[in-house]
Scaffold this active site. Structure first.
Site, PDB file in Angstrom:
ATOM      1  N   LYS A  64       2.383  -9.141  -8.855  1.00 25.95           N
ATOM      2  CA  LYS A  64       3.349 -10.056  -8.237  1.00 25.95           C
ATOM      3  C   LYS A  64       2.979 -11.537  -8.451  1.00 25.95           C
ATOM      4  CE  LYS A  64       5.262  -6.952  -4.752  1.00 25.95           C
ATOM      5  NZ  LYS A  64       5.569  -6.701  -3.355  1.00 25.95           N
ATOM      6  N   ASN A  85       8.719 -10.685  -6.956  1.00 22.03           N
ATOM      7  CA  ASN A  85       8.907  -9.220  -7.021  1.00 22.03           C
ATOM      8  C   ASN A  85      10.163  -8.835  -7.815  1.00 22.03           C
ATOM      9  OD1 ASN A  85      10.989  -9.711  -5.205  1.00 22.03           O
ATOM     10  ND2 ASN A  85      10.660  -7.782  -4.138  1.00 22.03           N
ATOM     11  N   ASP A 100      11.345  -9.561  -1.270  1.00 23.22           N
ATOM     12  CA  ASP A 100      10.630  -9.000  -0.108  1.00 23.22           C
ATOM     13  C   ASP A 100      10.834  -9.902   1.102  1.00 23.22           C
ATOM     14  OD1 ASP A 100       9.531  -6.818  -1.389  1.00 23.22           O
ATOM     15  OD2 ASP A 100       7.664  -7.831  -1.916  1.00 23.22           O
ATOM     16  N   GLY A 127      -0.774 -10.159  -0.109  1.00 23.63           N
ATOM     17  CA  GLY A 127       0.461 -10.763  -0.590  1.00 23.63           C
ATOM     18  C   GLY A 127       1.644 -10.497   0.333  1.00 23.63           C
TER      19      GLY A 127
HETATM   20  P1  NAP Z   1      -2.868  -5.365  -0.378  1.00 24.36           P
HETATM   21  O1  NAP Z   1      -2.924  -6.726  -0.974  1.00 24.36           O
HETATM   22  O2  NAP Z   1      -3.470  -4.232  -1.096  1.00 24.36           O
HETATM   23  O3  NAP Z   1      -3.523  -5.364   1.091  1.00 24.36           O
HETATM   24  C1  NAP Z   1      -3.189  -6.254   2.075  1.00 24.36           C
HETATM   25  C2  NAP Z   1      -4.392  -6.592   2.946  1.00 24.36           C
HETATM   26  O4  NAP Z   1      -4.734  -5.506   3.768  1.00 24.36           O
HETATM   27  C3  NAP Z   1      -5.681  -6.907   2.204  1.00 24.36           C
HETATM   28  O5  NAP Z   1      -5.625  -8.197   1.665  1.00 24.36           O
HETATM   29  C4  NAP Z   1      -6.696  -6.738   3.307  1.00 24.36           C
HETATM   30  O6  NAP Z   1      -6.746  -7.915   4.116  1.00 24.36           O
HETATM   31  C5  NAP Z   1      -6.096  -5.617   4.144  1.00 24.36           C
HETATM   32  N1  NAP Z   1      -6.760  -4.341   3.838  1.00 24.36           N
HETATM   33  C6  NAP Z   1      -6.823  -3.700   2.645  1.00 24.36           C
HETATM   34  N2  NAP Z   1      -7.526  -2.556   2.750  1.00 24.36           N
HETATM   35  C7  NAP Z   1      -7.918  -2.479   4.062  1.00 24.36           C
HETATM   36  C8  NAP Z   1      -8.664  -1.519   4.806  1.00 24.36           C
HETATM   37  N3  NAP Z   1      -9.166  -0.436   4.238  1.00 24.36           N
HETATM   38  N4  NAP Z   1      -8.864  -1.774   6.129  1.00 24.36           N
HETATM   39  C9  NAP Z   1      -8.354  -2.874   6.734  1.00 24.36           C
HETATM   40  N5  NAP Z   1      -7.638  -3.805   6.055  1.00 24.36           N
HETATM   41  C10 NAP Z   1      -7.426  -3.597   4.745  1.00 24.36           C
HETATM   42  O7  NAP Z   1      -1.341  -4.994  -0.117  1.00 24.36           O
HETATM   43  P2  NAP Z   1      -0.010  -5.861   0.018  1.00 24.36           P
HETATM   44  O8  NAP Z   1       0.635  -5.968  -1.278  1.00 24.36           O
HETATM   45  O9  NAP Z   1      -0.258  -7.105   0.793  1.00 24.36           O
HETATM   46  O10 NAP Z   1       0.853  -4.838   0.887  1.00 24.36           O
HETATM   47  C11 NAP Z   1       0.436  -4.451   2.169  1.00 24.36           C
HETATM   48  C12 NAP Z   1       1.170  -3.197   2.621  1.00 24.36           C
HETATM   49  O11 NAP Z   1       2.558  -3.468   2.708  1.00 24.36           O
HETATM   50  C13 NAP Z   1       1.033  -2.016   1.655  1.00 24.36           C
HETATM   51  O12 NAP Z   1       0.927  -0.838   2.402  1.00 24.36           O
HETATM   52  C14 NAP Z   1       2.349  -2.033   0.887  1.00 24.36           C
HETATM   53  O13 NAP Z   1       2.715  -0.764   0.423  1.00 24.36           O
HETATM   54  C15 NAP Z   1       3.302  -2.515   1.968  1.00 24.36           C
HETATM   55  N6  NAP Z   1       4.501  -3.182   1.451  1.00 24.36           N
HETATM   56  C16 NAP Z   1       5.704  -2.644   1.790  1.00 24.36           C
HETATM   57  C17 NAP Z   1       6.869  -3.242   1.356  1.00 24.36           C
HETATM   58  C18 NAP Z   1       8.190  -2.647   1.752  1.00 24.36           C
HETATM   59  O14 NAP Z   1       9.204  -2.935   1.104  1.00 24.36           O
HETATM   60  N7  NAP Z   1       8.243  -1.857   2.797  1.00 24.36           N
HETATM   61  C19 NAP Z   1       6.821  -4.403   0.552  1.00 24.36           C
HETATM   62  C20 NAP Z   1       5.571  -4.936   0.243  1.00 24.36           C
HETATM   63  C21 NAP Z   1       4.409  -4.306   0.698  1.00 24.36           C
HETATM   64  P3  NAP Z   1      -8.165  -8.458   4.705  1.00 24.36           P
HETATM   65  O15 NAP Z   1      -9.168  -8.251   3.624  1.00 24.36           O
HETATM   66  O16 NAP Z   1      -7.870  -9.887   4.975  1.00 24.36           O
HETATM   67  O17 NAP Z   1      -8.475  -7.683   5.928  1.00 24.36           O
END
Ligand code: NAP
Length: 436
Positions: A64, A85, A100, A127
């Site tokens: 992204k 996205n 998003d 993100g």
């Molecule tokens: P990401 O970058 O992989 O993770 C987001 C943050 O979560 C990381 O920067 C970390 O923050 C924390 N994290 C990761 N692994 C962890 C663990 N094991 N324990 C605790 N905290 C953890 O993902 P993203 O792209 O931001 O997306 C986040 C979630 O939103 C995902 O599940 C994704 O599938 C979902 N999402 C859904 C939609 C939708 O349309 N519904 C759209 C976008 C994303 P820290 O290191 O700061 O703690």
């Protein structure tokens, strides 16, 4: 129209199903290809889009932000968030968007979660969190606390957003979710790690609502914890569908109906879909519900009839005070909300409790049947309506008191000023995702 999803691992993606449904419903000849691309292949993939391999693309983890260097123009919100996205090819240029951002807002709106003046707690500083915090800040949130495992490390990434609300990055040791809407923007609890939750059940005491961006599984462990605490729980499926429809609007260069978003959401939602009718006593909910159910070959659940059958006559139940009746109504409404593919007719006062409406919205399209007051006054049986004591003034007074709630807690309004068959046809069009 040739579209692609660019990402690294795409086998669990729902996007192909959603976009192919859009093509089908709108009669568009189109393809949506899942393109798993390695980092080393990214540049040539972007060049392929420019050279005509695709008319547009969605972008997901981990590209992204990485695609930014290959984009010619960028929309306001994508620039702010630093992530794209959706890519559109326009006059030979690649234009980047972030759908998003608005998809998140539409998800809150669909589930009646207010942003203005509300305090939020967001888990995970990735993100997705950055995009949704920008949306909350742009739309009147009071305060946002972002929980990170390492606040110092992530601070820089969030410094470049300009905030119109209170904002701080906090370690999990200071977790406080009371009186806040909690948003899980971590992948914790996502398939296959379905037994995990980023916080414990006890932490959710006093929380306003839980929004988990995860949609697989459809009910995460965190959402189950929320239900244990009697807290509204929402998954990320509506956001996923809404961001896809917003991307289609960009590629097709036209506004698409919200009915289409709801139709696709309800269709792929494992809980199925209900049609929920709300409105004033005497607006026709019960008779319309009965005829609509018969026309669509769906069961009909009339909440007032359910209450009468299980607890006795409504006027009599009101003798114990309105609050006691409303408690029974909430119990019956939650029971009805658990049905699937059912037409649900509600009592006129169902909107007086927000928890009724959030339960009904979870797997239902809520339709406000608005009927001119003269018609209501002519038809109503005042003996069975405890809040209407027989004259036009009492109907007007109740309407004034309730109309804002009917508007607030409905997805669509249909006016019942003609024949029942006209109203039923309109509702059927909404249900099929068509414009009214
Ligand atoms: P990401 O970058 O992989 O993770 C987001 C943050 O979560 C990381 O920067 C970390 O923050 C924390 N994290 C990761 N692994 C962890 C663990 N094991 N324990 C605790 N905290 C953890 O993902 P993203 O792209 O931001 O997306 C986040 C979630 O939103 C995902 O599940 C994704 O599938 C979902 N999402 C859904 C939609 C939708 O349309 N519904 C759209 C976008 C994303 P820290 O290191 O700061 O703690």
């Amino acid at each position: 129209m040739k579209l692609a999803l660019l990402g690294r691992k795409l086998s669990h993606s729902f996007s192909k199903q959603i976009h192919e449904m859009v093509f089908d419903i709108l009669n568009i000849k189109g393809t949506y290809s899942l393109c798993e691309v390695k980092q080393s292949e990214l540049e040539s993939f972007m060049q392929d889009i420019k050279d005509g391999a695709f008319d547009g693309a969605n972008v997901t983890i981990p590209y992204k932000s990485a695609v930014l260097e290959y984009i010619d123009e960028i929309s306001e919100e994508a620039k702010k968030i630093g992530a794209v996205n959706s890519i559109d090819k326009s006059n030979g240029k690649l234009v980047g968007y972030n759908t998003d951002y608005s998809g998140f807002g539409e998800m809150l709106k669909h589930n009646f979660i207010d942003i203005k003046g509300t305090d939020f707690a967001v888990l995970g500083a990735g993100g997705a969190a950055k995009g949704l915090i920008a949306y909350l800040s742009d739309n009147g949130a009071k305060n946002v606390e972002l929980y990170s495992r390492d606040p110092k490390k992530v601070k820089k990434a969030f410094d470049d957003l300009s905030y119109n609300c209170g904002f701080s990055i906090v370690p999990y040791s200071k977790l406080n979710i009371k009186n806040r809407v909690l948003i899980n923007a971590t992948p914790v609890g996502m398939y296959p790690d379905v037994e995990k939750s980023p916080v414990a059940s006890i932490d959710l005491e006093g929380c306003v609502a839980v929004v988990d961006l995860i949609y697989n599984p459809s009910k995460t462990r965190l959402m189950k914890f929320a239900e244990e605490q009697n807290v509204q729980a929402v998954n990320g499926l509506y956001m996923l569908v809404s961001q896809a429809i917003k991307a289609q609007e960009i590629w097709q260069r036209k506004i698409l109906s919200e009915n289409l978003t709801r139709y696709i959401y309800n269709t792929i939602n494992p809980k199925g879909q209900n049609i929920v009718l709300i409105g004033m006593p005497g607006c026709g909910k019960s008779i319309i519900g009965e005829k609509l159910a018969s026309s669509l070959s769906m069961p009909h659940f009339d909440i007032d009839s359910y209450i009468i059958n299980n607890y006795g006559d409504i006027a009599h139940l009101f003798d114990g005070g309105e609050e006691a009746f409303r408690a029974l109504e909430t119990r019956a409404t939650k029971h009805a909300a658990n049905e699937t593919n059912t037409v649900i007719s509600t009592g006129g006062g169902v909107v007086t409790r927000k928890e009724n409406m959030t339960a009904l919205a979870e797997n239902g399209t809520i339709i406000f049947i608005d009927r001119p007051l003269d018609h209501i006054v002519d038809d109503i049986d005042h003996d069975t309506r405890p809040l209407l004591d027989g004259d036009r003034r009492s109907v007007e007074k109740l309407y004034k008191k309730r109309v804002d709630l009917y508007d607030k807690y409905s997805h669509v309004k249909v006016v019942n000023d003609g024949t029942l068959s006209k109203v039923i046809k309109q509702i059927e069009r909404v249900w099929k995702g068509e414009e009214l």
